[in-house]
Design an enzyme around this catalytic site. Structure first.
Site, PDB file in Angstrom:
ATOM      1  N   GLU A 256      11.159   2.991   0.181  1.00  0.00           N
ATOM      2  CA  GLU A 256      10.151   3.751  -0.448  1.00  0.00           C
ATOM      3  C   GLU A 256       9.030   2.799  -1.188  1.00  0.00           C
ATOM      4  OE1 GLU A 256      13.351   3.676  -1.199  1.00  0.00           O
ATOM      5  OE2 GLU A 256      13.766   3.155  -3.355  1.00  0.00           O
ATOM      6  N   ASN A 257       8.868   1.532  -0.566  1.00  0.00           N
ATOM      7  CA  ASN A 257       7.888   0.770  -1.208  1.00  0.00           C
ATOM      8  C   ASN A 257       6.722   1.510  -1.710  1.00  0.00           C
ATOM      9  OD1 ASN A 257       9.413  -1.427   0.097  1.00  0.00           O
ATOM     10  ND2 ASN A 257       8.531  -0.651   1.923  1.00  0.00           N
ATOM     11  N   GLU A 288      11.206   9.786   0.816  1.00  0.00           N
ATOM     12  CA  GLU A 288      10.452   8.657   0.457  1.00  0.00           C
ATOM     13  C   GLU A 288       9.241   8.953  -0.465  1.00  0.00           C
ATOM     14  OE1 GLU A 288      12.085   5.905   1.111  1.00  0.00           O
ATOM     15  OE2 GLU A 288      13.350   7.154   2.512  1.00  0.00           O
ATOM     16  N   GLU A 310      18.928   7.776  -5.371  1.00  0.00           N
ATOM     17  CA  GLU A 310      18.980   8.463  -3.935  1.00  0.00           C
ATOM     18  C   GLU A 310      19.381   9.754  -3.965  1.00  0.00           C
ATOM     19  OE1 GLU A 310      17.689   6.845  -1.578  1.00  0.00           O
ATOM     20  OE2 GLU A 310      17.851   4.892  -2.316  1.00  0.00           O
TER      21      GLU A 310
HETATM   22 ZN   LIG Z   1      16.195   6.840  -0.830  1.00  0.00          ZN
END
Ligand SMILES: [Zn+2]
Length: 827
Positions: A256-257, A288, A310
């Site tokens: 997920e930057n 993301e 998450e």
């Molecule tokens: Zn994730």
């Protein structure tokens, strides 16, 4: 190198405030790259260390004064920092990596051009630039990159090429080290814009056609998800642009930057795929994007809260995909494809509470990054949202974002936000669902004489459970499933049901419990499958069948009967894909997960495989010509083919009208031919030469490792030990290809060698790939007491690396289960 410990991270947080990073990289080399970092910080006075995983430290200065380079030991540079402002400057040479971490560099076999991307999660940032690598030391970054002149470079913030080969990027918002990224190479980039947010999609040049074909689909759903997240979160997307890059050899599905999400390249479709693959991609895009707020705008203070990161993204990603994109089946898809992963994780000896795992260091935290964090976490968050109501749930989330904007927070902070928003006291719920490990078993007891029907609830350790389960049950009545709600709030609950009425517990798949089909239901299901049309009920049946086989409570032969009966009427290609992989042998499917494989434990596996093949083929024949459903069913038939002639007919396009054989389907057929011993290296080489790209090379490697001869196994083994270098994807393909049920004649020696040679792999691998290699090469098909005992002996060594330990605990459990299933059902 030592993993960062929580107490060190706390001490460093107390000592430092970071003001800015300035990072300069020169990516024109092939093996190494110069990396220069300037960090401005404020110290409260004390000693600490800087993280640096370099090939060479050329120089380091503190406030302009040189420091000795030989103080740099084991990835750390000790610093004494008196109170006040300081500047640390580090000039180092870093190594490109090929294990999917740090700055990963790969050469595209299709055209010989090089590509890089940076994966900093969870502790690889110091192999790209010197830093204080922990999630709660955030700072803005300025990045300067020199690259070959034909490259495109993107990073977290918007940038531009100021002269040929020189790229300058805007200063970012404050970022944690673990999601600092760049993507560079002769990437193909397509751009668009949505609601003022510049959008980009990238892939390597040789796959440009696949990206162009799907760019509309991706941009459309990206825009839909942004609109929905803006509506739900009431706070604008906090970064300055949004690139989504499909990059080679990526370990996870995606990362997920901020502003520059990286995806596994397999989510870009260079061959025809079932719709299931598009649903998976859509939910991944949404997942993301959810992290841009939850994870990036507000980041976990320490790794023990990664599960929340998450679970939240999983919940939001699936929900938003189902609600606002064309992929309305996302929730059913997730339940079918992901739930068994979580259920299996939660029944292993390695099970752990969802939350509150101390995570003494980063390596320990990585071990809990599993189906419990993602799937069970998502399930309990869904339960929480239902319990407190959507309005309160979202109000709490918004409060959390506002309070901790661009900072870090803990689970405690989020639950306080929910309580402020009106959720009421959540202590008992947190205690029973988040802090108690394992899964409750719920079983149906039918009426007997005077005693009524009952539902029995058992906690994993046998003590009285305190969890309340509320879910739907379906009873087969009047030729249809009648659905009603039930609450299991005690260990013994009366349940009205006739002695012969089929029953599905948790019929809509919303609960979290260990369920098995009872004997009456299991025996009736083969005749009922064709009349069971609700996809949620069918999903529950498939999940429960798999769970029952996993726990040796459902005869695998009965599971085959239900599959064979149900496949011809299955309307969802994700169910066909998922069941095809589950039924197939180890190594088939996208990764060698150690979930119990049906054909590894069934009596007369050859006959069972033939029946499954026929059932998939019936479905393929009845599906519309050229449809995704036809393709998914055909793939299941290929995976379960029992003789080479039918596969040769497929390759000659003589199977089904509309079923074109592209390289994806062709290599699936070759995998099965290799398993049957019906091809050879010469044919595999020729097939590859005719169509050589990154995907076909991996399929070729898988097939080569699968060939039933001693040379092939020795070739594979050299890659495992590190005697011959192999990339992360090669390791996965070769390990998955090597092991085959029923080939103990060739594989038995490696069943022993694995345990002798595994510990030394820590000298050639680290991080994610260390665990992946251990998992893919585990002798999962040597289902013997010897394998169990060897696993136990390896685990008895207190010096065993923790990543390897976790793999052995889970894989050993799997072998034990296979043995007990066979002992129980295979005479
Ligand atoms: Zn994730």
């Amino acid at each position: 190198m030592p993993s960062l410990r929580l107490d060190d991270a706390r001490a460093r947080f107390d000592l430092l405030t970071l003001t800015a990073y300035d990072v300069t990289l020169d990516l024109r080399g092939e093996e190494t790259f110069p990396s220069r970092t300037v960090v401005d910080l404020v110290s409260r006075g004390g000693e600490t260390f800087l993280d640096l995983k370099a090939r060479e430290l050329r120089s380091i200065t503190l406030d302009g004064e040189p420091l000795p380079t030989d103080a740099w030991v084991a990835g750390r540079y000790p610093l004494a920092l008196p109170p006040g402002h300081h500047r640390v400057e580090v000039d180092a040479v870093m190594a490109f990596r090929n294990d999917g971490e740090g700055l990963h560099r790969t050469v595209d076999p299709a055209d010989g051009r090089a590509y890089v991307y940076q994966m900093s999660f969870m502790s690889a940032a110091p192999s790209v630039f010197a830093c204080f690598d922990q999630p709660d030391l955030k700072a803005p970054y300025s990045l300067h990159v020199t690259a070959p002149v034909d490259w495109t470079v993107v990073a977290n913030a918007a940038g531009e090429q100021v002269e040929p080969g020189r790229w300058e990027f805007r200063e970012t918002q404050p970022l944690s080290t673990y999601f600092v990224t760049l993507v560079g190479g002769p990437y193909h980039r397509v751009t668009s814009e949505h609601d003022g947010i510049p959008l980009g999609l990238l892939c390597r040049d040789s796959t440009a056609r696949a990206l162009d074909a799907d760019a509309d689909e991706l941009f459309t759903m990206t825009g839909q998800c942004f609109d929905e997240f803006h509506r739900l979160f009431a706070i604008r997307y906090p970064f300055d642009k949004y690139d989504q890059a499909f990059v080679p050899d990526f370990n996870a599905l995606a990362m997920e930057n901020p502003g520059c999400v990286t995806f596994r390249e397999g989510l870009l479709f260079t061959t025809r795929v079932p719709r299931a693959a598009r649903v998976q991609r859509a939910t991944t895009v949404a997942h993301e994007m959810a992290h841009q707020w939850f994870g990036n705008l507000v980041s976990p203070k320490w790794w023990d809260d990664l599960w929340l990161n998450e679970a939240f993204a999983e919940y939001m990603g699936n929900r938003v995909t189902a609600e606002v994109t064309e992929f309305t089946e996302a929730l059913a898809w997730a339940s079918m494809t992901r739930k068994n992963w979580g259920l299996t994780s939660d029944s292993r000896p390695s099970t752990h509470p969802v939350a509150g795992n101390g995570a003494v260091d980063a390596d320990a935290a990585l071990q809990d990054f599993d189906g419990i964090s993602y799937v069970k976490g998502q399930s309990v968050l869904t339960q929480l949202a239902d319990r407190v109501g959507d309005e309160v749930f979202l109000a709490g989330v918004r409060d959390h974002f506002e309070r901790h904007r661009f900072g870090n927070a803990t689970m405690q902070d989020l639950f306080e936000s929910w309580e402020r928003a009106g959720a009421g006291a959540l202590d008992t719920w947190i205690d029973t669902w988040l802090r108690t490990p394992g899964i409750d078993r719920i079983e149906l007891v039918r009426p007997d004489g005077e005693s009524p029907g009952r539902l029995l609830r058992t906690s994993p350790d046998g003590s009285p459970s305190r969890r309340t389960h509320a879910f739907a049950v379906a009873r087969w009545d009047n030729a249809t499933w009648q659905v009603a709600d039930v609450a299991v709030d005690a260990d013994d609950v009366s349940f009205e049901v006739g002695p012969d009425v089929p029953v599905l517990l948790d019929a809509l798949g919303t609960g979290w419990a260990d369920l098995t089909l009872d004997e009456v239901t299991a025996s009736r299901l083969p005749e009922l499958m064709a009349r069971t049309t609700d996809p949620r009920l069918r999903g529950t049946i498939w999940t429960t069948v798999r769970n029952g086989v996993h726990h040796a409570r459902l005869d695998p032969a009965r599971a085959v009967d239900i599959l064979v009966a149900g496949l011809p009427s299955e309307e969802h290609d994700f169910a066909l894909s998922s069941l095809g992989v589950w039924a197939g042998d180890d190594g088939e499917g996208t990764h060698n997960s150690v979930h119990l494989k049906l054909l590894a434990v069934v009596a007369d596996a050859g006959a069972a495989r033939q029946r499954l093949h026929d059932a998939f083929l019936v479905r393929a024949a009845s599906a519309p010509a050229g449809s995704e459903l036809q393709l998914a069913a055909a793939l299941g038939a290929v995976t379960n083919a029992t003789e080479p002639d039918s596969l040769r007919a497929l390759l000659a396009e003589e199977w089904l009208p509309g079923l074109t054989v592209d390289s994806g389907l062709r290599w699936q057929a070759f995998k099965r031919l290799a398993s049957l011993g019906a091809t050879d290296l010469d044919e595999l080489d020729k097939t590859l030469a005719a169509d050589n790209d990154a995907q076909t090379q991996l399929a070729h490697a898988w097939c080569r490792a699968r060939l039933p001869d001693a040379d092939a196994k020795a070739w594979a083994w050299q890659r495992f030990t590190g005697e011959v270098a192999a990339s992360n994807y090669e390791i996965g393909a070769i390990g998955a290809g090597m092991w085959q049920t029923g080939r103990d004649d060739l594989l038995e020696p490696y069943g022993a060698r694995y345990f002798d040679e595994l510990p030394a792999t820590t000298a050639v691998r680290e991080g994610w790939l260390l665990g992946d290699a251990a998992r893919f090469f585990f002798p999962i098909t040597i289902t013997t007491q010897d394998t169990v005992e060897r696993t136990e002996r390896a685990l008895a060594d207190p010096t065993l690396n923790p990543t390897l330990r976790r793999v052995l605990v889970d894989a050993g459990d799997e072998v034990r289960r296979r043995l007990s299933t066979r002992a129980r059902y295979v005479s």
